[in-house]
Design a protein around this motif. Structure first.
Motif, short mmCIF file in Angstrom:
data_model
loop_
_atom_site.label_atom_id
_atom_site.label_comp_id
_atom_site.label_asym_id
_atom_site.label_seq_id
_atom_site.Cartn_x
_atom_site.Cartn_y
_atom_site.Cartn_z
N ILE A 120 -11.94 1.32 1.38
CA ILE A 120 -10.93 0.81 -0.23
C ILE A 120 -12.45 1.20 -1.05
N ALA A 127 -11.43 3.97 -2.85
CA ALA A 127 -9.50 4.14 -3.12
C ALA A 127 -10.63 3.54 -4.72
N SER A 174 -4.92 1.95 -6.71
CA SER A 174 -5.39 0.19 -6.06
C SER A 174 -4.57 -0.18 -4.71
N VAL A 175 -5.16 -0.84 -3.52
CA VAL A 175 -4.66 -1.27 -3.35
C VAL A 175 -4.10 -2.46 -2.58
N PRO A 176 -2.74 -2.78 -2.02
CA PRO A 176 -2.97 -1.69 -1.19
C PRO A 176 -1.69 -0.70 -1.62
N LEU A 216 -1.90 3.08 -1.51
CA LEU A 216 -2.77 3.07 -0.38
C LEU A 216 -2.71 1.54 0.44
N ALA A 217 -1.84 1.49 1.58
CA ALA A 217 -2.52 0.04 2.87
C ALA A 217 -3.77 0.02 3.49
N VAL A 218 -4.23 0.06 3.89
CA VAL A 218 -5.45 -0.50 4.87
C VAL A 218 -5.20 -1.55 5.68
N SER A 268 -5.17 -6.11 1.99
CA SER A 268 -5.65 -5.52 1.78
C SER A 268 -3.78 -3.93 2.30
#
Lengths: 331, 331
Positions: free
Chosen positions: B255, B258, B264-266, B269-271, B330
């Motif tokens: 996170i 990134a 930007s999260v999520p 990119l989802a974590v 996230s």
DNA sequence: TTGTAGGCGTTATCAT
DNA sequence: ATGATAACGCCTACAA
């Protein structure tokens, strides 16, 4: 049925005493019987009964570690120090905690000192009086106190005043004149010592100490940090920095609240915590803080207690360790 | 010299046997002698010698807790569960760790099972074979294994497959089709179970499993997360989400990297992590993750072992606990 | 070099 | 209701 000395003795056609001597590597045993006995012992998977041995030798081969609360990462870290400093330690560690037990701390101390279950005790941050600690001395159970100076027993502790002093010095050095302080009087934290360091630093720069800049929280949590942040920014004294002897989680709460309120850290508000928790590296910006040498405390304590138990050292010892200022990005 | 039964017996003009019966609240003692003995015992601060008592009763009144590594917050949390579920526990907890000791895990088990120092053992995440665990059964030392299913002994563990399944389901439900997985085969983590849940979820949605989307890290640290982030974004498979059975610190590393790379999260990119460490609430955005019921595992283990030691329950028990999906920001 | 005997502090089983 | 006595498994003089 577990196998005993006698079982081995019978098979080896010697007496239990002889077997005992072999097992304990005593001299004056013929090579013949030594080998025979050892062979049988290993064949039968013999291990000496630790309790019987303890009774015979008046030695439990155990040290007690008494902690206030296993939920505290501070305590756990010290415990790690104790366990990992291995010294090829032949002592079992017995763990006792004093929170939520039917017994009070004092009762536990009384019992442990007299039950002969442990050969020595390490007390992490005991809250009772020095008088109540005396029972260990009276019963000749070696004892070291961690995180508190103690006149009657050995102790290992850090200089919190100096730690706070350095932290405050850093803030003053950055030009801050109005520095808030956040304290927490819960539990057995040496908060006054920490506050003293803050005061000393201020006074050495002729900045008057103002108690309106000192705020109190109930706990070391982000929620408390969030709440106290409001008080800080509403203060007419307009602090440009906060030093938080109360702990890192409060500091993190303050940072996160400040950021989400549109402030920037450290530009609008510089933040310095206390403890150096793992989360200190996670928060953005990373937290500048004061680290206590917890592993080293555990480390020193176990070395000390073993020396005492084994009679290598008799006088009462004080070990004072320094804190370490961890400079990251929040100040 | 500590005071013994005999000392009390002399003063009370009775025999040690009588004093013993009084101390242990046995029936058939006259009120007179009971009172007299108790008065003297308390006056002399008498506490029974725990070791002598242990020898006489063949009971150590202790349970051993064997942990792989005290530095793991996972282990510590289970330990907290063990210690806090108090049941007014009369058993001392003895702590053993298997990392960096001169003894191997197997040797330790052999010794503990035979030395008669403990009445029962709780093993947290042992790595040895089932055969090596048998020594406890052979020696009739009750034993509970935590975090691993075990045929020959009692065990308390979580359904990791289901935990991973739920986490992956959540991501798929959000529309993600290309989901990276980060694993870590270090230590005794049940990584394959976790990966299975991920695979099962994918397959139930007809998303083909692709091993090119599975990355391995050496440790659960932010640094590893940072490193693996590069691999993720360079992947031609363009994952839009990452599920990280390897652990929360790796997730946090991803996170943070990134974010600092401008993603930007999520959204980009989802974590989703695994463990629910304290730091999961600190990172921004806060980490969605899979929590294991660690306290409950400790809790169940101690209840179980005490039942076994006291002979209330003889058959081998398996307790499977569910994980909990912790939904934050996230993902 | 090895055996004998007593003791460590309790508990438990007999008698009395 | 209480006292003798043995036992738990091991260690340690001391004797042989």
């Amino acid at each position: 049925m577990p196998v005993t000395l006698k079982d081995i003795a019978e098979r080896a056609k010697v007496t239990a005493a002889t077997v005992s001597m072999v097992i304990n590597n005593k001299p004056n045993i013929s090579e013949d019987t030594r080998e025979k006995v050892l062979a049988i012992a290993s064949e039968l998977n013999y291990y000496p009964n630790a309790i019987a041995r303890g009774l015979a030798t008046s030695k439990a081969n155990a040290i007690g570690v008494i902690v206030p609360n296993l939920a505290s990462s501070y305590v756990v870290r010290i415990l790690q120090g104790i366990k990992s400093t291995n010294r090829d330690i032949d002592y079992t560690v017995q763990l006792f905690d004093t929170i939520g037990q039917k017994e009070t701390e004092t009762q536990l101390f009384q019992r442990l000192a007299r039950e002969r279950r442990i050969d020595g005790a390490i007390l992490i941050g005991p809250v009772c009086s020095e008088a109540e600690l005396r029972v260990f001395k009276d019963e000749h159970v070696p004892c070291v106190v961690i995180a508190r100076k103690c006149d009657v027993l050995n102790s290992v502790y850090v200089n919190n005043t100096l730690g706070s002093y350095e932290a405050t010095e850093y803030l003053v050095g950055k030009g801050h004149q109005s520095i808030a302080g956040i304290v927490c009087y819960k539990k057995n934290l040496p908060m006054d010592e920490r506050l003293d360091g803050y005061k000393q630093s201020l006074s050495s720069h002729n900045i008057p100490f103002n108690s309106d800049l000192v705020f109190e929280v109930a706990d070391d949590t982000m929620e408390e940090g969030k709440a106290v942040f409001q008080k800080i920014i509403e203060s007419p004294l307009k602090p440009s920095a906060v030093f938080i002897p109360a702990g890192d989680m409060v500091a993190i709460g303050i940072i996160k609240t400040a950021i989400s309120a549109g402030m920037s850290v450290p530009e609008d508000l510089a933040v310095v915590g206390y403890d150096d928790l793992p989360a200190a590296e996670v928060v953005e910006p990373t937290l500048t803080t004061v680290r206590q040498p917890k592993l080293e405390m555990g480390d020193n304590a176990i070395d000390l207690i073993i020396d005492k138990i084994e009679g290598r050292d008799s006088e009462i010892k004080d070990i004072e360790l320094p804190t370490k200022f961890i400079c990251r990005n929040s100040a």
